[in-house]
Design a protein around this motif. Sequence first.
Motif, PDB file in Angstrom:
ATOM      1  N   ALA A 140       0.809  -1.219   0.000  1.00  0.00           N
ATOM      2  CA  ALA A 140       0.000   0.000   0.000  1.00  0.00           C
ATOM      3  C   ALA A 140       0.848   1.278   0.000  1.00  0.00           C
ATOM      4  O   ALA A 140       0.556   2.199  -0.779  1.00  0.00           O
ATOM      5  CB  ALA A 140      -0.966  -0.012   1.177  1.00  0.00           C
ATOM      6  N   PRO A 141       1.901   1.377   0.827  1.00  0.00           N
ATOM      7  CA  PRO A 141       2.706   2.607   0.793  1.00  0.00           C
ATOM      8  C   PRO A 141       3.388   2.843  -0.551  1.00  0.00           C
ATOM      9  O   PRO A 141       3.536   3.995  -0.978  1.00  0.00           O
ATOM     10  CB  PRO A 141       3.740   2.376   1.906  1.00  0.00           C
ATOM     11  N   ILE A 142       3.803   1.773  -1.215  1.00  0.00           N
ATOM     12  CA  ILE A 142       4.427   1.912  -2.536  1.00  0.00           C
ATOM     13  C   ILE A 142       3.432   2.523  -3.510  1.00  0.00           C
ATOM     14  O   ILE A 142       3.747   3.450  -4.267  1.00  0.00           O
ATOM     15  CB  ILE A 142       4.913   0.538  -3.065  1.00  0.00           C
ATOM     16  N   VAL A 143       2.215   1.995  -3.481  1.00  0.00           N
ATOM     17  CA  VAL A 143       1.173   2.478  -4.382  1.00  0.00           C
ATOM     18  C   VAL A 143       0.777   3.909  -4.030  1.00  0.00           C
ATOM     19  O   VAL A 143       0.581   4.744  -4.920  1.00  0.00           O
ATOM     20  CB  VAL A 143      -0.045   1.534  -4.370  1.00  0.00           C
ATOM     21  N   CYS A 144       0.688   4.215  -2.757  1.00  0.00           N
ATOM     22  CA  CYS A 144       0.371   5.588  -2.345  1.00  0.00           C
ATOM     23  C   CYS A 144       1.418   6.560  -2.884  1.00  0.00           C
ATOM     24  O   CYS A 144       1.068   7.653  -3.357  1.00  0.00           O
ATOM     25  CB  CYS A 144       0.311   5.683  -0.827  1.00  0.00           C
ATOM     26  N   SER A 145       2.684   6.173  -2.843  1.00  0.00           N
ATOM     27  CA  SER A 145       3.744   7.054  -3.351  1.00  0.00           C
ATOM     28  C   SER A 145       3.592   7.298  -4.844  1.00  0.00           C
ATOM     29  O   SER A 145       3.791   8.426  -5.325  1.00  0.00           O
ATOM     30  CB  SER A 145       5.117   6.447  -3.053  1.00  0.00           C
ATOM     31  N   LEU A 146       3.222   6.256  -5.589  1.00  0.00           N
ATOM     32  CA  LEU A 146       3.009   6.419  -7.029  1.00  0.00           C
ATOM     33  C   LEU A 146       1.816   7.328  -7.308  1.00  0.00           C
ATOM     34  O   LEU A 146       1.865   8.182  -8.198  1.00  0.00           O
ATOM     35  CB  LEU A 146       2.787   5.056  -7.690  1.00  0.00           C
ATOM     36  N   LEU A 147       0.755   7.154  -6.549  1.00  0.00           N
ATOM     37  CA  LEU A 147      -0.434   7.991  -6.729  1.00  0.00           C
ATOM     38  C   LEU A 147      -0.111   9.455  -6.411  1.00  0.00           C
ATOM     39  O   LEU A 147      -0.531  10.368  -7.131  1.00  0.00           O
ATOM     40  CB  LEU A 147      -1.572   7.503  -5.836  1.00  0.00           C
ATOM     41  N   GLU A 148       0.639   9.662  -5.352  1.00  0.00           N
ATOM     42  CA  GLU A 148       1.027  11.015  -4.965  1.00  0.00           C
ATOM     43  C   GLU A 148       1.944  11.648  -6.016  1.00  0.00           C
ATOM     44  O   GLU A 148       1.811  12.833  -6.351  1.00  0.00           O
ATOM     45  CB  GLU A 148       1.718  10.989  -3.607  1.00  0.00           C
ATOM     46  N   LYS A 149       2.836  10.839  -6.541  1.00  0.00           N
ATOM     47  CA  LYS A 149       3.772  11.323  -7.577  1.00  0.00           C
ATOM     48  C   LYS A 149       3.020  11.883  -8.775  1.00  0.00           C
ATOM     49  O   LYS A 149       3.420  12.911  -9.355  1.00  0.00           O
ATOM     50  CB  LYS A 149       4.686  10.175  -8.011  1.00  0.00           C
ATOM     51  N   HIS A 150       1.927  11.217  -9.145  1.00  0.00           N
ATOM     52  CA  HIS A 150       1.160  11.632 -10.329  1.00  0.00           C
ATOM     53  C   HIS A 150      -0.098  12.418  -9.962  1.00  0.00           C
ATOM     54  O   HIS A 150      -0.950  12.647 -10.829  1.00  0.00           O
ATOM     55  CB  HIS A 150       0.822  10.408 -11.171  1.00  0.00           C
ATOM     56  N   ASN A 151      -0.200  12.806  -8.688  1.00  0.00           N
ATOM     57  CA  ASN A 151      -1.304  13.662  -8.231  1.00  0.00           C
ATOM     58  C   ASN A 151      -2.680  13.049  -8.524  1.00  0.00           C
ATOM     59  O   ASN A 151      -3.601  13.740  -8.958  1.00  0.00           O
ATOM     60  CB  ASN A 151      -1.193  15.056  -8.865  1.00  0.00           C
ATOM     61  N   ILE A 167      -3.312   3.344   6.542  1.00  0.00           N
ATOM     62  CA  ILE A 167      -4.705   3.782   6.620  1.00  0.00           C
ATOM     63  C   ILE A 167      -4.779   5.292   6.806  1.00  0.00           C
ATOM     64  O   ILE A 167      -5.561   5.979   6.133  1.00  0.00           O
ATOM     65  CB  ILE A 167      -5.431   3.049   7.768  1.00  0.00           C
ATOM     66  N   GLU A 168      -3.963   5.836   7.687  1.00  0.00           N
ATOM     67  CA  GLU A 168      -3.978   7.280   7.938  1.00  0.00           C
ATOM     68  C   GLU A 168      -3.549   8.059   6.688  1.00  0.00           C
ATOM     69  O   GLU A 168      -4.113   9.122   6.389  1.00  0.00           O
ATOM     70  CB  GLU A 168      -3.075   7.617   9.120  1.00  0.00           C
ATOM     71  N   ARG A 169      -2.581   7.535   5.985  1.00  0.00           N
ATOM     72  CA  ARG A 169      -2.121   8.180   4.756  1.00  0.00           C
ATOM     73  C   ARG A 169      -3.216   8.190   3.706  1.00  0.00           C
ATOM     74  O   ARG A 169      -3.452   9.212   3.030  1.00  0.00           O
ATOM     75  CB  ARG A 169      -0.881   7.449   4.244  1.00  0.00           C
ATOM     76  N   MET A 170      -3.915   7.074   3.569  1.00  0.00           N
ATOM     77  CA  MET A 170      -4.996   6.972   2.594  1.00  0.00           C
ATOM     78  C   MET A 170      -6.166   7.882   2.960  1.00  0.00           C
ATOM     79  O   MET A 170      -6.761   8.534   2.097  1.00  0.00           O
ATOM     80  CB  MET A 170      -5.446   5.509   2.482  1.00  0.00           C
ATOM     81  N   LYS A 171      -6.483   7.953   4.238  1.00  0.00           N
ATOM     82  CA  LYS A 171      -7.547   8.845   4.697  1.00  0.00           C
ATOM     83  C   LYS A 171      -7.210  10.296   4.369  1.00  0.00           C
ATOM     84  O   LYS A 171      -8.048  11.048   3.868  1.00  0.00           O
ATOM     85  CB  LYS A 171      -7.754   8.673   6.200  1.00  0.00           C
ATOM     86  N   GLN A 172      -5.981  10.670   4.648  1.00  0.00           N
ATOM     87  CA  GLN A 172      -5.556  12.052   4.410  1.00  0.00           C
ATOM     88  C   GLN A 172      -5.612  12.411   2.926  1.00  0.00           C
ATOM     89  O   GLN A 172      -5.933  13.543   2.561  1.00  0.00           O
ATOM     90  CB  GLN A 172      -4.137  12.252   4.946  1.00  0.00           C
ATOM     91  N   ASN A 173      -5.298  11.433   2.070  1.00  0.00           N
ATOM     92  CA  ASN A 173      -5.313  11.660   0.619  1.00  0.00           C
ATOM     93  C   ASN A 173      -6.707  11.538   0.010  1.00  0.00           C
ATOM     94  O   ASN A 173      -6.870  11.677  -1.207  1.00  0.00           O
ATOM     95  CB  ASN A 173      -4.368  10.681  -0.072  1.00  0.00           C
ATOM     96  N   ASN A 174      -7.695  11.250   0.861  1.00  0.00           N
ATOM     97  CA  ASN A 174      -9.086  11.093   0.411  1.00  0.00           C
ATOM     98  C   ASN A 174      -9.253   9.925  -0.559  1.00  0.00           C
ATOM     99  O   ASN A 174     -10.080   9.971  -1.477  1.00  0.00           O
ATOM    100  CB  ASN A 174      -9.621  12.385  -0.222  1.00  0.00           C
ATOM    101  N   TYR A 175      -8.460   8.867  -0.367  1.00  0.00           N
ATOM    102  CA  TYR A 175      -8.636   7.655  -1.149  1.00  0.00           C
ATOM    103  C   TYR A 175      -9.818   6.873  -0.575  1.00  0.00           C
ATOM    104  O   TYR A 175     -10.060   6.886   0.638  1.00  0.00           O
ATOM    105  CB  TYR A 175      -7.385   6.787  -1.111  1.00  0.00           C
ATOM    106  N   TYR A 176     -10.513   6.168  -1.437  1.00  0.00           N
ATOM    107  CA  TYR A 176     -11.663   5.374  -1.032  1.00  0.00           C
ATOM    108  C   TYR A 176     -11.258   3.908  -0.860  1.00  0.00           C
ATOM    109  O   TYR A 176     -10.335   3.428  -1.524  1.00  0.00           O
ATOM    110  CB  TYR A 176     -12.769   5.455  -2.083  1.00  0.00           C
TER     111      TYR A 176
END
Length: 257
Positions: A140-151, A167-176
């Motif tokens: 999950a953190p790897i994927v979050c970094s890729l998503l953040e990289k490409h906004n 979970i906290e990172r995903m919540k903050q990024n408003n991921y579902y």
Amino acid sequence: MRKLIDSHIHFDNYEEVEQKEMLRDLHVHNIEAIISVSNHLQSAKRNLTLAKEDSRILPAFGYHPEQKLPTDNDIKELLEFNEINQQHMIAVGEVGLPYYLRQKHPKIVLEGYIELLEQFIQQAVKLNKPIVLHAVYEDAPIVCSLLEKHNVKHAHFHWFKGDQQAIERMKQNNYYISVTPDVVYKKKIQQLVQSYPITQLMVETDGPWPFEGRFEGQRTHPKMMHRSIATIAALKQVSLDQVYQTIYENTCRFYGL
């Protein structure tokens, strides 16, 4: 008004007779639509055909990561297919990283899967489509970094499992996220539901994947999501009607329905 949308199902993996029975039953169980994700190009083609036959089937096109990497030509063909059929495609998916495959085959090199996922993320951004993700535990953190990289803003982590930091990172990024019927009987999924904002929550079946507990021996059907909703209402201590409305509106909002 207790309508639901199955936010993640592999409808093309059901037998034809099962598909017909399910489509016939959807209105009986107040299932307004099903989002049918794809495993590879042939799966995407099947889902496109099914969607053209019944407007309640909303197809997503992608390459499921829990399998051997596709060839460069396979990737090219699938990305081109997505481009050509973008008007029919509700999302890019299912895509992600091969967590379970690596448990069986620890020597699998992850880099190729990361590169493939990044291509799908870039395409989702280009086509302005949501992305449906298979990314659990330490992936999950790897994927979050890729998503953040490409906004990327519209990310859906289906059947998510992971630690509190992710979970906290995903919540903050408003991921579902979406939960399957195992929320009815699995403590960890129940704890996830309790900690995740209901405004970022959807329900799914991931059918035809089978379930245990009260669903043991049953063919997976979107009607099972009604049990999921009842469990979510109890966990969140919110009225049943409010949970139905919120989950339905979340899914419509996320997928632009």
